[in-house]
Design a protein around this motif. Sequence first.
Motif, PDB file in Angstrom:
ATOM      1  N   ARG A 127       0.840  -1.213   0.000  1.00  0.00           N
ATOM      2  CA  ARG A 127       0.000   0.000   0.000  1.00  0.00           C
ATOM      3  C   ARG A 127       0.867   1.251   0.000  1.00  0.00           C
ATOM      4  N   LEU A 128       1.916   1.217   0.835  1.00  0.00           N
ATOM      5  CA  LEU A 128       2.793   2.387   0.919  1.00  0.00           C
ATOM      6  C   LEU A 128       3.512   2.626  -0.411  1.00  0.00           C
ATOM      7  N   ARG A 129       3.953   1.546  -1.058  1.00  0.00           N
ATOM      8  CA  ARG A 129       4.640   1.713  -2.350  1.00  0.00           C
ATOM      9  C   ARG A 129       3.702   2.322  -3.403  1.00  0.00           C
ATOM     10  N   ARG A 130       2.421   1.901  -3.389  1.00  0.00           N
ATOM     11  CA  ARG A 130       1.462   2.475  -4.351  1.00  0.00           C
ATOM     12  C   ARG A 130       1.303   3.981  -4.100  1.00  0.00           C
ATOM     13  N   GLN A 131       1.240   4.335  -2.804  1.00  0.00           N
ATOM     14  CA  GLN A 131       1.114   5.754  -2.460  1.00  0.00           C
ATOM     15  C   GLN A 131       2.345   6.533  -2.949  1.00  0.00           C
ATOM     16  N   LEU A 132       3.528   5.964  -2.753  1.00  0.00           N
ATOM     17  CA  LEU A 132       4.766   6.632  -3.180  1.00  0.00           C
ATOM     18  C   LEU A 132       4.809   6.759  -4.701  1.00  0.00           C
ATOM     19  N   LYS A 133       4.277   5.766  -5.410  1.00  0.00           N
ATOM     20  CA  LYS A 133       4.228   5.809  -6.875  1.00  0.00           C
ATOM     21  C   LYS A 133       3.366   6.986  -7.325  1.00  0.00           C
ATOM     22  N   GLU A 134       2.231   7.150  -6.658  1.00  0.00           N
ATOM     23  CA  GLU A 134       1.333   8.268  -7.002  1.00  0.00           C
ATOM     24  C   GLU A 134       1.992   9.611  -6.714  1.00  0.00           C
ATOM     25  N   GLU A 135       2.741   9.659  -5.625  1.00  0.00           N
ATOM     26  CA  GLU A 135       3.413  10.917  -5.236  1.00  0.00           C
ATOM     27  C   GLU A 135       4.694  11.151  -6.031  1.00  0.00           C
ATOM     28  N   ARG A 136       5.081  10.162  -6.849  1.00  0.00           N
ATOM     29  CA  ARG A 136       6.335  10.225  -7.603  1.00  0.00           C
ATOM     30  C   ARG A 136       7.526  10.447  -6.659  1.00  0.00           C
ATOM     31  N   THR A 137       7.509   9.707  -5.552  1.00  0.00           N
ATOM     32  CA  THR A 137       8.613   9.748  -4.584  1.00  0.00           C
ATOM     33  C   THR A 137       9.272   8.371  -4.536  1.00  0.00           C
TER      34      THR A 137
END
Lengths: 222, 222
Positions: A23-33
């Motif tokens: 879940r955290l990786r998906r969030q980071l992908k969206e944030e481009r971080t």
Amino acid sequence: MEEVRIIEVKQSVFADNNADAERLRRQLKEERTFLLNLMSSPGAGKTTLLRRLADELRGRLRFAVMEADIDSDLDARAMREIGVDAIQIHTGGMCHLDADMTRQGLSELSSARYDLVILENVGNLVCPAEFDTGAVKNMTILSVPEGDDKPLKYPLMYETCQLLVINKMDVLEHFDFDLARVTEAARRRNPAIEILPISARTGEGVAAVAEWILRGVAEWNG
Amino acid sequence: MEEVRIIEVKQSVFADNNADAERLRRQLKEERTFLLNLMSSPGAGKTTLLRRLADELRGRLRFAVMEADIDSDLDARAMREIGVDAIQIHTGGMCHLDADMTRQGLSELSSARYDLVILENVGNLVCPAEFDTGAVKNMTILSVPEGDDKPLKYPLMYETCQLLVINKMDVLEHFDFDLARVTEAARRRNPAIEILPISARTGEGVAAVAEWILRGVAEWNG
């Protein structure tokens, strides 16, 4: 100097850390971080390498550092001294970070503002390798004085990482350390692992580590 | 060469490890066996020191070594090579030993036959310090290349130990390491801690560590 922000993180409420890390990786992908998880024994040179990397990365992308420690704010202060955005995470005695503890740190940092966040995990070759932090990539440092048998003794660390940095190459002549032996042992556990010998003290080889990170960031956003 | 015995220990069934550790110490007292718990980061020189200590202790008391590791039997084999009774304990991924895991190893070793058993704990500055193994005394090794800030970052390790051995003094000139700074930081956490600088590679200072151990054994049986 401005005070270093210290975050006291709590152990995760999630039973399934692996699912939470995804879940955290998906969030980071969206944030481009791009989150990079840096692990090693105590004293292998994580903070010294990060200070060198700051020189290489400055002006090329927006980045910050999260320093995880049982105690003290030495590492975050060392980064702030050279103008790098950094927070200190206190694990409350915990020997590793899980995905939710990492999320608490990222939230305090407002991580979406950065292209790259490097998590300096607790100095420990055992427990951090067992917990997915949600990082996009994992790297580990093995320093020459620790000896060339470490991939045999702590195999999970080497299986978990995409990059193995061999640090303190400047003192190689003073130790019984066989780079070929480490390479063979690490690749037996993880054939795809990249290996970069460096000296964080002299700066030798650090540019190659920076290039490896920049390639990772570009792929993540591509 | 005879095969090294590998013991796969299971996590404790006892909820209260501290009480269990006290039970184990009482048992060791009755058996007149001194258990010494040796802890450090990976690569600080635990096994090299143990090999040197074997030379000092040979003929002066009956002793054996229990080598704890996530994986591999390298350390037990290194001890057996020089004629020391040794078993390898595999922790099944666990990052430390508790009292019951230690008891399982002692039982396999038939520890009552020995005046001294040295437990080489998992290479880790965090978790082993949190779990009482039932040892009579705890010692830790800090090696010069790890840096002089370790007592600030891993305070519990230094609070738990009666002896701090500073290893790799033979390479002191190649590192930024201030012995006075370590001494001050360690004593702030633990005013009673003894500090002995050595080089396990050259043998310098190892006799003083052996004397410290022999005094402990004499007191335990006194």
